[in-house]
Design a protein around this motif. Structure first.
Motif, PDB file in Angstrom:
ATOM      1  N   MET A   1       0.827  -1.208   0.000  1.00  0.00           N
ATOM      2  CA  MET A   1       0.000   0.000   0.000  1.00  0.00           C
ATOM      3  C   MET A   1       0.863   1.260   0.000  1.00  0.00           C
ATOM      4  O   MET A   1       1.925   1.304   0.627  1.00  0.00           O
ATOM      5  CB  MET A   1      -0.983  -0.008   1.172  1.00  0.00           C
ATOM      6  CG  MET A   1      -0.384   0.050   2.550  1.00  0.00           C
ATOM      7  SD  MET A   1      -1.670   0.140   3.860  1.00  0.00           S
ATOM      8  CE  MET A   1      -2.445  -1.475   3.725  1.00  0.00           C
ATOM      9  N   ALA A   2       0.388   2.280  -0.712  1.00  0.00           N
ATOM     10  CA  ALA A   2       1.138   3.534  -0.849  1.00  0.00           C
ATOM     11  C   ALA A   2       0.560   4.644   0.001  1.00  0.00           C
ATOM     12  O   ALA A   2       1.275   5.582   0.366  1.00  0.00           O
ATOM     13  CB  ALA A   2       1.156   3.972  -2.315  1.00  0.00           C
ATOM     14  N   ALA A   3      -0.738   4.595   0.290  1.00  0.00           N
ATOM     15  CA  ALA A   3      -1.372   5.626   1.122  1.00  0.00           C
ATOM     16  C   ALA A   3      -2.523   4.985   1.871  1.00  0.00           C
ATOM     17  O   ALA A   3      -3.143   4.025   1.393  1.00  0.00           O
ATOM     18  CB  ALA A   3      -1.871   6.793   0.277  1.00  0.00           C
ATOM     19  N   ALA A   4      -2.803   5.488   3.048  1.00  0.00           N
ATOM     20  CA  ALA A   4      -3.884   4.977   3.879  1.00  0.00           C
ATOM     21  C   ALA A   4      -4.971   6.027   4.001  1.00  0.00           C
ATOM     22  O   ALA A   4      -4.701   7.241   4.026  1.00  0.00           O
ATOM     23  CB  ALA A   4      -3.356   4.597   5.257  1.00  0.00           C
ATOM     24  N   VAL A   5      -6.217   5.572   4.079  1.00  0.00           N
ATOM     25  CA  VAL A   5      -7.343   6.451   4.361  1.00  0.00           C
ATOM     26  C   VAL A   5      -7.801   6.135   5.785  1.00  0.00           C
ATOM     27  O   VAL A   5      -8.177   4.996   6.089  1.00  0.00           O
ATOM     28  CB  VAL A   5      -8.483   6.253   3.358  1.00  0.00           C
ATOM     29  CG1 VAL A   5      -9.642   7.197   3.684  1.00  0.00           C
ATOM     30  CG2 VAL A   5      -7.995   6.509   1.934  1.00  0.00           C
TER      31      VAL A   5
END
Length: 703
Positions: free
Chosen positions: A392-396
């Motif tokens: 994963m590159a970004a988390a929400v």
């Protein structure tokens, strides 16, 4: 042949005139295998078969419990006694098992090739072969082996060594070949240099190696193949690649490519901001490289003893001067530098079931102002019971701050990077405030959260993540109202749920898998929390919005679409009106991928004056090709209650809200909005004047 009881070789009845020649007879001395008192012999010839029968050139292995021979009713212990008594077995021999099994044992080259019934080959079809390691003691100097197997010159492997396996055109390339052939007989080697020229045939002379030489006339990546042939035609081979290069100086070069995940497998970890520095194709090296040094431009270095690729993970995005220095074995030395752009890659969205990632109320470790708190993301196997992709590159996240000891704000950013001059959650002393946060993943698969001052409890809920090569694309829409309980259905009471159709409504297609919406509460009767979730039968222990009496509050949520095309809203206590406005959707037919960005301030009206009621301001600084953006918009020093609307530059202002302003409070909200020409518009639709701060979290582009 092997026998256990009675006779191993037996000539019985009236079989006169028989011949027992060239046998290897294995006997057995384990008496328990036979009847008690049963006589055993290697060779037995009955009285009626003695006439004209001949016994010679046999090898008896081991010692039977009985006599070796039984002839016409009489026992003879060993070949000497048998020979003296009968005149037979003049060339019979005895040996232990170890002696018989030696490569040069007594059975080799010692048989009678003229014996009656001798075959031209052994039982495996191998012809007679003269083993040069032992004397020829067979009849008349023959070299037939006793027994059913004829020893042969064996050949299992050929070994080769290439001198100048990496060299420029015109260099003499020498191949040395040897083998593990069993006999010291002549070996012939056929050397194919792989460039279409005729193979070179060479033989082993007085040295340990056979040698073949060749001069290549053109560059190639060739394969040298050696085939060895021994004296009886047995073959074996070996091969080795050679690199024939153009003549010229050593010239260093490299290609730089981002390393992207290839799956959502949780055990395949691919950290964002990882780059491959590959000198293989871009370097001209006529001779082998013996030293390779790379300066990655961020204060780190790597070294290798040959030409190879390097992989490096950077701590933060940026432009880095990468320098590669190469040296070869002939004194050549060359250095090359280039600027490498390192950034997060465009990514698709992977929706997950929301779950609580961190709650300092249960850990007893509140967040302290000025001290960063690491938040471990569910990358791979890091969080028990919540296994997600290792790429994963970004988390929400939905981030909530509660119980603050003073007015303060919280910033969230990628681990390993400097704290940005931005904020995500603003909270009043004693209050509770939440906001959706889209944040890039740090190189250690964590993010950091820091309170500006005071002390508070921190709650982090994981909502979903972005990853290159995975997930689904996003399509922004102008803010569109999906429901308003003030005009339909009435306020949502504590403990109750309300379904809201999203698929097929408000510009969201039926095939959407997740929806981005701005969720607003108004008219709340109690401090509460609201949860937006997909499956009405499975409510998560998370929250999206914290209503308060007398305040209009909003927060953006990204919610997977439920099995019937709806999402479910729930509040835990009191009652509140809820207004969800759609701002975009995710699905396989979506338009754009998301590029995460380290939080960056785009605009701040505190340097130019407040935004008056009915006025609008333009936010620039987005990539020209972006069709949407994820922003953190903050309203502060508002003179009256109202709301802001964020929409694409040049478009008509929609009748929806992105953020609710409140006098005397600083109010942030995560805003996903369409953009045009690298710009978005923020309109102060109602209420008093206010300052507006806009921070960039990432942007959407069409691939």
């Amino acid at each position: 042949m092997t026998g256990f009881c009675a006779a191993t070789v037996s000539v019985g009845g009236a079989s006169a005139g028989s011949g027992v020649f060239n046998n290897v007879v294995h006997t057995e001395d384990a008496s328990f295998r036979c009847e008690a008192g049963e006589a055993r012999h290697a060779v037995a010839v009955a009285q009626g078969a003695v006439e004209g029968t001949r016994v010679d050139y046999n090898l008896i292995v081991g010692r039977p419990p009985g006599a070796a021979y039984h002839w016409a009713g009489a026992d003879h212990a060993e070949p000497g006694a048998f020979r003296t008594a009968t005149g037979q077995g003049a060339h019979d021999l005895t040996a232990t098992r170890a002696e018989a099994e030696r490569a040069d044992g007594p059975a080799v080259d010692s048989a009678d090739p003229t014996a009656p019934g001798v075959l031209p080959t052994d039982f495996s079809g191998r012809p007679t072969a003269d083993d040069p390691r032992v004397p020829d003691t067979g009849k008349d100097g023959g070299y037939l082996d006793r027994g059913h197997r004829e020893t042969q010159d064996w050949l299992s492997t050929v070994k080769m060594q290439v001198e100048h396996s990496w060299a420029p055109v015109g260099t003499t390339v020498e191949v040395k070949a040897c083998s593990d052939s069993g006999w010291p007989t002549a070996m012939t080697y056929h050397v194919d240099f792989g460039d279409g020229t005729a193979p070179v045939v060479t033989r082993k002379g007085d040295t340990a190696y056979a040698v073949a030489s060749h001069v290549y006339t053109a560059p190639c990546a060739c394969t040298v193949k050696v085939t060895g042939v021994n004296g009886v035609g047995v073959t074996a081979g070996a091969e080795q690649p050679v690199k024939v290069t153009p003549a010229g100086p050593l010239t260093a070069g490299f290609d730089a490519e981002p390393v992207l995940p290839t799956s959502t497998n949780p055990i395949e970890y691919t950290a964002p901001l990882t780059v491959d520095i590959d000198p293989m194709a871009a370097t001209a090296a006529p001779w082998p490289v013996v030293n390779a040094d790379v300066d990655f431009g961020d204060g780190t270095y790597a070294h290798a003893l040959h030409l190879e690729g390097f992989r490096h993970t950077y701590g933060r995005p940026g432009d880095y001067k990468v320098t590669l220095r190469l040296a070869d074995g002939r004194g050549g030395d060359n250095t090359v530098s280039k600027t490498v752009k390192v950034d997060y890659a465009p990514s698709g969205y992977v929706a997950t079931e929301p779950f609580r990632l961190l709650d300092t109320r249960t850990t007893g470790a509140p967040v302290q102002g000025g001290s960063a708190v690491p938040v471990v993301l569910p990358v791979g196997l890091a969080v028990p019971n919540h296994v997600h992709s290792g790429g994963m590159a970004a988390a929400v996240l939905n981030v909530t701050v509660t119980g603050a000891t003073e007015d303060t704000h919280l910033s969230v950013w990628p681990s390993g990077q400097p704290r940005p001059a931005t904020s995500n959650v603003n909270v009043r002393a004693g209050g509770t405030s939440s906001n959706t946060v889209t944040v890039p993943v740090g190189s250690d698969f964590k993010v950091q959260a820091q309170l500006n001052s005071g002390r508070a409890a921190l709650i982090v809920d994981f909502v979903g993540y972005y990853q290159p090569g995975a997930g689904e694309r996003f399509t922004p829409v102008a803010p569109t109202r999906l429901a308003d309980t003030r005009s339909a259905g009435g306020a949502l009471a504590g403990g109750q749920t309300r379904g809201v159709r999203v698929a097929g409504a408000g510009g969201i297609p039926a095939g959407a898998t997740a929806v981005a919406l701005n969720l607003t509460s108004t008219g709340s009767t109690a401090d509460a929390h609201v949860i937006a979730y997909p499956d009405p039968a499975r409510r998560p222990a998370t929250s999206n919005l914290n209503p308060e009496p007398g305040k209009d509050k909003s927060n953006q949520a990204v919610v997977p679409v439920g099995p019937d095309g709806t999402i479910t809203l729930y509040t835990n206590t009191g009652s509140t009106h809820l207004v969800p406005d759609a701002v975009g959707w995710y699905g396989k037919d979506g338009k754009a991928l998301f590029t995460p960005a380290v939080p960056k301030r785009l605009a701040d009206t505190r340097t130019a004056g407040k935004l008056a009621p009915g006025a609008a301001t333009t936010v620039a600084g987005l990539p020209a090709g972006a069709i949407g953006a994820a922003l953190n918009v903050t309203a502060t020093e508002s003179t009256g209650p109202g709301f802001l609307t964020v929409y694409a530059y040049g478009a008509a202002r929609p009748e929806a809200s992105s953020l609710n302003t409140r006098p005397g409070e600083t109010v942030p909200n995560h805003v996903t909005t369409p953009v045009a020409d690298g710009r978005a518009t923020v309109s102060n639709s109602h209420g008093g004047s206010t300052h507006v701060i806009t921070d960039l979290l990432g942007y959407f582009t069409q691939p």
